[in-house]
Design an enzyme around this catalytic site. Structure first.
Site, PDB file in Angstrom:
ATOM      1  N   SER A 257     -13.017   1.904  -8.184  1.00 39.62           N
ATOM      2  CA  SER A 257     -14.085   2.114  -9.171  1.00 39.62           C
ATOM      3  C   SER A 257     -13.713   3.289 -10.074  1.00 39.62           C
ATOM      4  CB  SER A 257     -15.416   2.381  -8.468  1.00 39.62           C
ATOM      5  OG  SER A 257     -15.284   3.461  -7.579  1.00 39.62           O
TER       6      SER A 257
ATOM      7  N   ASP B 110      -3.626   1.068 -10.006  1.00 40.93           N
ATOM      8  CA  ASP B 110      -5.035   0.788 -10.282  1.00 40.93           C
ATOM      9  C   ASP B 110      -5.306   0.630 -11.771  1.00 40.93           C
ATOM     10  OD1 ASP B 110      -5.021   1.245  -7.606  1.00 40.93           O
ATOM     11  OD2 ASP B 110      -5.937   3.223  -7.721  1.00 40.93           O
TER      12      ASP B 110
ATOM     13  N   ASP C  60       3.439   2.260  -4.738  1.00 41.23           N
ATOM     14  CA  ASP C  60       3.572   2.432  -6.198  1.00 41.23           C
ATOM     15  C   ASP C  60       4.201   3.765  -6.591  1.00 41.23           C
ATOM     16  OD1 ASP C  60       1.210   3.790  -5.491  1.00 41.23           O
ATOM     17  OD2 ASP C  60      -0.016   2.902  -7.092  1.00 41.23           O
TER      18      ASP C  60
ATOM     19  N   GLY D 135     -12.322   1.943  -1.882  1.00 44.68           N
ATOM     20  CA  GLY D 135     -10.937   1.476  -2.010  1.00 44.68           C
ATOM     21  C   GLY D 135     -10.801   0.305  -2.966  1.00 44.68           C
TER      22      GLY D 135
ATOM     23  N   GLU E 270       0.835  -1.207   0.000  1.00 44.18           N
ATOM     24  CA  GLU E 270       0.000   0.000   0.000  1.00 44.18           C
ATOM     25  C   GLU E 270       0.863   1.248   0.000  1.00 44.18           C
ATOM     26  OE1 GLU E 270      -3.002  -0.294  -1.279  1.00 44.18           O
ATOM     27  OE2 GLU E 270      -3.494  -1.691   0.330  1.00 44.18           O
ATOM     28  N   HIS E 271       0.546   2.153  -0.908  1.00 40.90           N
ATOM     29  CA  HIS E 271       1.256   3.428  -1.063  1.00 40.90           C
ATOM     30  C   HIS E 271       2.729   3.217  -1.403  1.00 40.90           C
ATOM     31  CE1 HIS E 271      -1.932   6.290   0.263  1.00 40.90           C
ATOM     32  NE2 HIS E 271      -2.429   5.170   0.743  1.00 40.90           N
TER      33      HIS E 271
HETATM   34  C1  GLA Z   1      -4.826   4.739  -4.544  1.00 37.25           C
HETATM   35  C2  GLA Z   1      -3.906   5.123  -5.699  1.00 37.25           C
HETATM   36  C3  GLA Z   1      -2.916   4.002  -5.976  1.00 37.25           C
HETATM   37  C4  GLA Z   1      -2.170   3.612  -4.703  1.00 37.25           C
HETATM   38  C5  GLA Z   1      -3.158   3.320  -3.582  1.00 37.25           C
HETATM   39  C6  GLA Z   1      -2.484   3.038  -2.268  1.00 37.25           C
HETATM   40  O1  GLA Z   1      -5.639   3.670  -4.915  1.00 37.25           O
HETATM   41  O2  GLA Z   1      -4.662   5.373  -6.857  1.00 37.25           O
HETATM   42  O3  GLA Z   1      -2.027   4.396  -6.986  1.00 37.25           O
HETATM   43  O4  GLA Z   1      -1.265   4.619  -4.342  1.00 37.25           O
HETATM   44  O5  GLA Z   1      -4.065   4.398  -3.398  1.00 37.25           O
HETATM   45  O6  GLA Z   1      -1.723   1.878  -2.329  1.00 37.25           O
END
Ligand code: GLA
Length: 504
Positions: free
Chosen positions: A178, A227, A79, A175, A76-77
């Site tokens: 969508s 995403d 990317d 989360g 998570e976070h």
């Molecule tokens: C959102 C962002 C992703 C990623 C997540 C956290 O979904 O669009 O790029 O940073 O938060 O992992």
């Protein structure tokens, strides 16, 4: 290049009575969905979508496209820091029926009454709707593709628009991406309407995913590329490890005897201006941490050390041994939050310049210094350890070490909660309840600040697990009535990536 409406209607009817129909359209739908498990639900959705579309638009021919949402298993976070993520695309998506237009208008309707129809013109620079408007995701895709093709000397006047009706069954603001699914869907519709083929090859998909990650910043988020990439390149039955800069993917089979269960905390992770700031504070802090580290390393070694992201802290990139890297980095970032003044002092420049370089929003305004300061050490610790956990998770899955994988998910949640501070009391409670109910691992998933949890549960336990979470979280903790929480917790299948069917 599209499907005559009577053929489409016939196909839906055939598929209803004979789900193994052999027409190309029904094969397309069968390759996109698991008809054995949810044929009825899928056909119900498409019938509803078709009715809506034909009531609204006068179409003789149409095409169809879909883009799945995702659940991130771990990472998570990481990317936007250049470190990997490990999501899967899910069997929930944004689906559309559409037809190209002969002018440059884009008209998008939505079967969901809360999303009023939007209409805009394709022009070099498309002005956004107010922050939070759903139409901005479509504009983001179109603008991103226009910018891409402008570099290839193709101006906006060369493109035509489209009319589309969209139907989504991905929980919104939960989360599960969508919004990125909508961006991907609109991109496929635009490409197909203009007979462009960027999405038809493996390299094209990587390029498109990268391009759309940048394009989505149009709505004001400073997210990474997870995403869009997973929506485009999901793989049925598999989780996908995604690496960045350059974008790369590698699939890993999900364990057959386990299920991935998603539960909605019901706290909305909406994309209001205030929520965007909460999210965007994290990339700002990571950029500041990387800048401080670059300065510290460069001074220590008396040469310019190439660090622009936290993910650059790697032996092969810096030509410095791992143990040295962590020794210097750990010493450079103290536990107390940093003020902007202090960071500016380390970087040897004014606070104004530092803010202008690292703290800008998309609209050019400056992100304010948080009252409690910038938590550089905590953010750095989370990002680096979370990147390691992704690598370990891929290995655990490949070695069928399911409990090891679950443990990594649990550790990830702890770090998201304590170091990255993107959890909330409801998510923490839901995670605790999920573990008590037998999950091998459970954590928040996605951007955080609300939304869903993801749990790894032995398939034979799923029913009992859902029953217990319903009781302990939705009924006892949130005080909901039974009829209110039926759709809030469900197990997901890993689905294939986005697709478009525009006929022969
Ligand atoms: C959102 C962002 C992703 C990623 C997540 C956290 O979904 O669009 O790029 O940073 O938060 O992992």
């Amino acid at each position: 290049m599209s499907i005559p409406v009577d053929q489409w209607l016939q196909m839906l009817e055939d598929a209803g009575s004979e789900p193994t129909g052999e027409s190309r359209i029904s094969r397309y739908l069968q390759s996109s969905y698991d008809f054995l498990a949810e044929g009825k639900r899928v056909l119900g959705r498409y019938s509803n979508l078709t009715k809506y579309h034909l009531d609204r638009f006068k179409a003789d021919e149409l095409s169809t496209a879909r883009a799945p949402g995702r659940v991130n298993l771990i990472g998570e976070h990481t990317d936007y820091n250049g470190l990997p993520v490990f999501p899967m695309a899910v069997n929930r998506d944004m689906a559309a029926l559409f037809s190209p237009r002969n002018d440059r208008k884009v008209v998008i309707a939505n079967t969901e009454p809360g999303f009023a129809e939007r209409c805009f013109d394709i022009e070099e620079s498309i002005p956004p709707y107010p922050t939070g408007d759903w139409g901005n995701y479509c504009k983001a895709a179109v603008q991103g593709l226009l910018d891409h093709y402008r570099q290839k000397r193709r101006g906006a006047e060369r493109f035509r628009g489209f009319e589309a009706t969209i139907d989504g069954d991905i929980p919104i603001a939960a989360g599960m991406s969508s919004s990125s699914a909508l961006v991907v869907l609109c991109a496929l519709i635009f490409l197909s309407s203009n007979r462009l083929d960027l999405h038809t090859t493996a390299e094209g998909l990587l390029e498109l995913a990268d391009l759309l990650a940048g394009a989505e910043r149009y709505v004001g988020t400073q997210g990474g590329g997870m995403d869009q990439a997973i929506s485009l390149m999901g793989a049925s039955g598999h989780a996908v490890k995604i690496d960045f800069f350059p974008l790369r993917i590698r699939t890993a089979p999900l364990p057959e005897n386990c299920s991935i269960v998603v539960a909605d905390s019901t706290v909305k992770a909406a994309k209001t201006a205030e929520a965007l700031d909460k999210y965007n504070r994290r990339p700002v802090e990571c950029r500041l941490a990387a800048a401080v580290l670059k300065r510290t390393f460069s001074e220590h070694y008396g040469r310019e050390v190439p660090i622009s992201l936290l993910g650059d802290l790697k032996e092969e990139k810096l030509a410095i041994t791992e143990s040295e890297i962590w020794k210097i980095a750990d010493a450079a970032l103290h536990e107390d939050p940093f003020t902007l003044e202090e960071i500016a002092g380390i970087l040897g420049q004014s606070a104004e310049k530092t803010a202008a370089l690292y703290c800008k929003r998309r609209n050019g305004s400056i992100f304010p210094e948080p009252a409690e300061g910038f938590k550089l050490q905590q953010r750095y610790r989370h990002v680096i350890d979370e990147g390691r956990r992704v690598e370990q998770s891929v290995r655990a899955l490949e070695e069928e070490d399911i409990s090891g994988f679950g443990e990594l998910m649990n550790r990830s949640h702890q770090s998201c909660r304590d170091l990255y501070e993107i959890s909330c009391p409801e998510l923490d409670r839901l995670v605790d309840i999920s573990r008590e109910a037998g999950a091998l691992g459970s954590r928040l998933t996605g951007a955080g600040f609300g939304g869903c949890t993801v749990s790894l549960v032995e398939s034979k336990q799923v029913e009992a697990f859902i029953h217990q979470v319903n009781k302990a979280y939705y009924r006892d903790y949130l005080g909901l009535e039974d009829r209110e929480f039926g759709a809030l917790i469900f197990s997901c299948q890993a689905a294939g990536g986005a697709s478009v069917f525009a006929g022969a």
